[in-house]
Design a protein around this motif. Structure first.
Motif, PDB file in Angstrom:
ATOM      1  N   SER A   1      -8.797  -6.400  -5.925  1.00 40.71           N
ATOM      2  CA  SER A   1      -8.306  -5.333  -6.625  1.00 40.71           C
ATOM      3  C   SER A   1      -9.262  -4.042  -5.829  1.00 40.71           C
ATOM      4  O   SER A   1     -10.105  -3.827  -5.721  1.00 40.71           O
TER       5      SER A   1
ATOM      6  N   GLN B   1      -2.097  -3.166  -3.320  1.00 44.99           N
ATOM      7  CA  GLN B   1      -1.844  -3.822  -4.457  1.00 44.99           C
ATOM      8  C   GLN B   1      -1.426  -5.239  -4.161  1.00 44.99           C
ATOM      9  O   GLN B   1      -0.439  -5.274  -3.301  1.00 44.99           O
TER      10      GLN B   1
ATOM     11  N   LYS C   1     -12.015   2.317 -10.022  1.00 42.69           N
ATOM     12  CA  LYS C   1     -11.776   3.758  -9.675  1.00 42.69           C
ATOM     13  C   LYS C   1     -12.701   4.276  -8.681  1.00 42.69           C
ATOM     14  O   LYS C   1     -14.061   3.930  -8.584  1.00 42.69           O
TER      15      LYS C   1
ATOM     16  N   CYS D   1     -17.713   3.994  -6.852  1.00 36.15           N
ATOM     17  CA  CYS D   1     -16.605   3.296  -7.260  1.00 36.15           C
ATOM     18  C   CYS D   1     -17.425   2.731  -8.641  1.00 36.15           C
ATOM     19  O   CYS D   1     -18.441   2.490  -8.725  1.00 36.15           O
TER      20      CYS D   1
ATOM     21  N   GLN E   1      -2.204  -0.122 -13.224  1.00 35.87           N
ATOM     22  CA  GLN E   1      -3.508   0.205 -13.820  1.00 35.87           C
ATOM     23  C   GLN E   1      -4.532  -0.442 -12.917  1.00 35.87           C
ATOM     24  O   GLN E   1      -4.623  -1.620 -12.820  1.00 35.87           O
ATOM     25  N   GLN E   2      -5.292   0.737 -12.674  1.00 39.57           N
ATOM     26  CA  GLN E   2      -6.362   0.489 -11.535  1.00 39.57           C
ATOM     27  C   GLN E   2      -7.642   0.052 -12.180  1.00 39.57           C
ATOM     28  O   GLN E   2      -8.139   0.548 -13.210  1.00 39.57           O
ATOM     29  N   GLN E   3      -8.027  -1.151 -11.607  1.00 38.82           N
ATOM     30  CA  GLN E   3      -9.284  -1.861 -12.268  1.00 38.82           C
ATOM     31  C   GLN E   3     -10.358  -1.405 -11.390  1.00 38.82           C
ATOM     32  O   GLN E   3     -11.522  -1.474 -11.928  1.00 38.82           O
TER      33      GLN E   3
ATOM     34  N   GLN F   1      -2.909   5.406  -1.898  1.00 40.08           N
ATOM     35  CA  GLN F   1      -3.209   4.451  -2.800  1.00 40.08           C
ATOM     36  C   GLN F   1      -3.841   3.231  -2.122  1.00 40.08           C
ATOM     37  O   GLN F   1      -3.731   3.157  -0.794  1.00 40.08           O
TER      38      GLN F   1
ATOM     39  N   GLN G   1       0.677  -1.120  -0.089  1.00 38.68           N
ATOM     40  CA  GLN G   1      -0.045   0.053   0.067  1.00 38.68           C
ATOM     41  C   GLN G   1       0.796   1.198  -0.098  1.00 38.68           C
ATOM     42  O   GLN G   1       1.569   1.581   1.061  1.00 38.68           O
TER      43      GLN G   1
ATOM     44  N   TYR H   1     -16.110   0.310 -12.041  1.00 37.05           N
ATOM     45  CA  TYR H   1     -15.022  -1.070 -12.533  1.00 37.05           C
ATOM     46  C   TYR H   1     -15.408  -1.025 -13.941  1.00 37.05           C
ATOM     47  O   TYR H   1     -16.563  -1.094 -14.466  1.00 37.05           O
TER      48      TYR H   1
ATOM     49  N   GLY I   1      -9.795  -0.024  -4.828  1.00 33.60           N
ATOM     50  CA  GLY I   1      -9.639   1.624  -5.415  1.00 33.60           C
ATOM     51  C   GLY I   1      -8.705   2.289  -4.466  1.00 33.60           C
ATOM     52  O   GLY I   1      -8.151   1.747  -3.675  1.00 33.60           O
ATOM     53  N   ALA I   2      -8.628   3.515  -4.767  1.00 34.51           N
ATOM     54  CA  ALA I   2      -7.385   4.195  -4.218  1.00 34.51           C
ATOM     55  C   ALA I   2      -7.851   4.841  -2.861  1.00 34.51           C
ATOM     56  O   ALA I   2      -7.013   5.520  -2.010  1.00 34.51           O
TER      57      ALA I   2
END
Lengths: 111, 113
Positions: free
Chosen positions: B102, A44, B5, B23, B1-3, A41, A37, B25, B104-105
């Motif tokens: 996966s 991951q 958002k 969110c 690459q963010q799956q 963000q 992390q 996807y 989000g931010a």
């Protein structure tokens, strides 16, 4: 009951060095996952281990490696550290390979 | 690459107000959508989750709304309390038994007393 335990909680390393992070899962949990992390963000996915075998790997370079021991604890190793490896490394455990409980993480700073 | 958002990045709400996090996807194979709550110095903790065959799920003050055709889902926090101040992450996976999430931010929610 003890949750997922990670050590150390914080550490500072120099670029090019190697680091080992440790994780003890919840008692009875056979699966461990690792996430990175970066500040600001979401986590991951790096690795998943179930019954001591690697079951999944995220999009991380070969500098990242991990293993799971017979007692189900796990280590994450990162070689040739880069500044971009600075992050919170999260370990999560599960009894069945999904439905994970996260630890509080190890904060790695690379200078 | 963010799956997945996520928006907004942060929000401030008054005590008793409603917090809404959205969110979106792209991967239509995603079949499980959990939300996590993270306090400073702690790891993410599962808050509530939904599958696409359900349009809404409520647990206490937390509600997930799911729009499969739009590939969007949202978290509503009703009657927001100062103790709800945290970072919230939406996530997605191929199923409840899938090990890979996966995320989000994240959205940092601040509830003002």
């Amino acid at each position: 009951d003890a949750g997922v335990t990670q050590s150390p909680t914080h550490l500072i390393k120099t670029r090019g060095q190697q680091v080992t992070l440790r994780c003890s899962p919840i008692s009875g949990h056979k699966s461990v996952s690792w996430y990175q992390q970066v500040l600001g963000q979401g986590p991951q996915f790096i690795f998943q281990y179930y019954e001591k075998e690697e079951r999944g790997r995220g999009n991380f370079p070969d500098r990242f490696s991990a293993r799971q021991f017979p007692n189900y604890s796990s280590e994450l190793n990162v070689n040739a550290l880069l500044l971009g490896d600075s992050a919170l490394y999260l370990c999560a455990s599960s009894p069945r390979g999904y439905g994970y409980t996260f630890g509080s993480g190890t904060r790695l700073t690379v200078v | 690459q963010q799956q997945v958002k996520q928006s907004p990045q942060s929000l401030i709400v008054q005590k008793g107000g409603i917090s809404i996090i959205n969110c979106a996807y792209e991967n239509t194979a995603f079949d499980y959508f959990p939300w996590y709550q993270q306090f400073p110095g702690k790891g993410p903790a599962l808050l509530i989750a939904i599958r696409p065959d359900v349009s809404e799920k409520k647990e206490g003050r937390f509600t997930i709304s799911f729009n499969k055709s739009a590939k969007q889902f949202s978290l509503h926090i009703m009657d927001s309390q100062p103790g709800d101040s945290a970072t919230y992450f939406c996530a997605a996976s191929l199923g409840i038994e899938d090990y890979k999430l996966s995320f989000g931010a994240g959205t940092t929610v601040t509830v003002r007393a």
